[in-house]
Design a protein around this motif. Structure first.
Motif, mmCIF file in Angstrom:
data_model
loop_
_atom_site.group_PDB
_atom_site.id
_atom_site.type_symbol
_atom_site.label_atom_id
_atom_site.label_comp_id
_atom_site.label_asym_id
_atom_site.label_seq_id
_atom_site.Cartn_x
_atom_site.Cartn_y
_atom_site.Cartn_z
ATOM 1 N N PRO A 27 0.778 -1.258 0.086
ATOM 2 C CA PRO A 27 0.245 0.079 -0.211
ATOM 3 C C PRO A 27 0.957 1.240 0.016
ATOM 4 N N TYR A 74 -2.039 3.905 11.129
ATOM 5 C CA TYR A 74 -1.002 4.648 10.371
ATOM 6 C C TYR A 74 0.280 4.745 11.509
ATOM 7 N N SER A 89 -8.908 7.939 9.864
ATOM 8 C CA SER A 89 -8.888 7.930 8.382
ATOM 9 C C SER A 89 -10.492 7.486 7.801
ATOM 10 N N TYR A 94 -7.103 3.092 6.988
ATOM 11 C CA TYR A 94 -5.921 2.750 6.698
ATOM 12 C C TYR A 94 -5.217 1.724 7.950
ATOM 13 N N PRO A 95 -5.092 0.510 7.689
ATOM 14 C CA PRO A 95 -5.004 -0.244 6.351
ATOM 15 C C PRO A 95 -6.259 -0.962 5.861
ATOM 16 N N HIS A 127 0.989 -2.673 11.464
ATOM 17 C CA HIS A 127 -0.020 -1.390 11.496
ATOM 18 C C HIS A 127 -0.479 -1.476 12.842
#
Length: 460
Positions: free
Chosen positions: A112, A201, A240, A245-246, A422
């Protein structure tokens, strides 16, 4: 021209596995094992069916599956051919102890965060840089960013994200990560509590921690960040919402309302990272939290995902108190975002090249996602994430399984991304995140077979 290649297919008619799947598996294994090579012509579906003693629908279904995965391709009037063989363990060159170093081919990064930079119109790109170079050199640093850039961002947000931002509320940044660093340093105090999506993130996590803030993970689900999991006493919440994300989910309308009401009641800021909000191709781009509650939301955007990190440009839209604090921090630190990338963005937007690129980008990513999702789901591989952005997630049952898939991907020439990295805390979900924007469509199609084989749930 070479004749049809002999195909090693042995069918088990007592097996519960459908005959079409057996045929596809046998051909796939022959290609990955080297018995079939790129350029070999396969028998027609009719001829193969006759040799195997099955109906043509069986061989046609097998060929269709292999075509979707990228193992074979048809040539009009010529036949069906094996595509270029994907890398295998045997073909990977290695460094042998005691001998000269032999270079190992680079892995194909399907991770990504990589943009479709090859899709940028090179003529428009050169024209924008030439026009940007015509501007006279600055005599004084523009701490807030170039006036014309901030105006272009305002128009971009209104046209593509539905946000009517007042000119004084827009600041230029060097990207979302740099903006989080500035926010953490200017608005937060050491010891402040910050809620961050989990998984999320991790560069944002590092930025908050670097400023002395205490980061608390907040769980996400199919509706985005769980507002009921936000602890009391937070000073800010980072999320987000347009494309988490993700994991790739979107924050539901109810959660959005709950989040901003909670922010107003408990007096905390919501940091909205809209890193690829323009890249939605199933429905219109989702409304921003900043449109719903500009008094408590700091909106962040970047050119890195829609264009290229080359520009090093992004933006922040924030309440007056936040913009004042960020500008004061820049004055004290003597920092400001580079104007070069801002000028190029202005020229791309001024001539309509930005809008044309975004339309091409959405169409291209939609096609790529369709190829990827179709091949994975046909093989029984589950897929997470909205029809948006430039990556998807394949969920897995355990961290051990995730590590094994990543290792196998590397052995077969693919660099993939696991969910474990993550998490700020202990990972609670396993899976592989697959990006599909950083290579050509032909390359993506060519490695689909290997990718599906690495991620398929039934392991040979």
């Amino acid at each position: 021209m070479r004749g049809d290649t002999t195909v090693p297919v042995a069918l088990d008619r007592e097996s519960r596995v459908p005959l079409a799947v057996q045929v596809a598996d046998a051909l796939r294994e022959a290609a990955s094992g080297g018995h079939l090579r790129g350029g070999d012509r396969l028998p027609s579906t009719r001829a193969l069916a006759a040799s195997l003693g099955v109906s043509r629908t069986v061989t046609a279904a097998a060929y269709e599956q292999l075509h979707a995965e990228g193992w074979i391709a048809g040539r009009h009037g010529s036949g069906t051919y094996v595509t270029t063989s994907p890398p295998t363990r045997a073909e990977r060159r290695r460094v042998v102890a005691g001998h000269d170093r032999v270079p190992v081919p680079e892995l194909l990064a399907l991770t990504p965060g990589v943009p479709w930079a090859e899709g940028i119109d090179r003529a428009a790109w050169r024209r924008a840089w030439r026009a940007a170079a015509d501007a006279p050199p600055l005599l004084v640093a523009e701490r807030a960013g170039l006036v014309e850039y901030r105006a272009a961002i305002g128009e971009h947000l209104l046209r593509h994200r539905g946000l009517d931002a007042a000119p004084h509320s827009v600041l230029a940044t060097a990207g979302t990560t740099a903006a989080v660093v500035e926010l953490a340093a200017s608005v937060l105090r050491p010891g402040d509590l910050v809620g961050v999506e989990e998984p999320g993130y991790q560069r944002a996590v590092a930025a908050f921690r670097g400023a002395g803030a205490r980061v608390v993970p907040v769980a996400v689900d199919s509706e985005g960040m769980r507002t009921d999991a936000i602890p009391a006493g937070v000073r800010a919440v980072y999320c987000s919402p347009a494309h988490q994300y993700p994991l790739g989910s979107r924050m539901s309308a109810a959660r959005r309302v709950e989040l901003v009401e909670r922010a107003r009641a408990d007096d905390f800021l919501v940091v909205e990272d809209d890193y690829d909000g323009e890249l939605r191709y199933d429905v219109a781009p989702l409304p921003l939290l900043a449109s719903l509650a500009p008094d408590v939301v700091v909106h962040l955007g970047t050119t890195s995902k829609i264009l290229t990190p080359t520009l090093g440009a992004g933006w922040m839209v924030a309440p007056p108190g936040v913009t004042a604090a960020v500008l004061a921090y820049r004055d004290d630190a003597g920092t400001r975002p580079s104007p070069a990338g801002q000028r190029v963005f202005v020229e791309l937007a001024r001539h309509g090249d930005l809008g044309r690129h975004l339309r091409r980008l959405r169409r291209e990513l939609s096609v790529r996602r369709g190829l990827l999702v179709g091949a994975l789901r046909t093989a029984g591989v589950p897929v997470l994430g909205d029809d948006a952005g430039a990556h998807l997630v394949v969920p897995l049952g355990s961290g051990r399984d995730e590590r094994a898939r990543l290792a196998e991907g590397r052995e077969r020439g693919l660099l993939l991304d696991g969910l474990a990295r993550h998490f700020a805390g202990t990972p609670t979900t396993a899976g592989v995140a697959v990006g599909y924007a950083g290579c050509s469509r032909e390359t993506l199609r060519g490695v689909l077979g290997v990718l599906v084989d690495v991620l398929r749930p039934t392991r040979r």
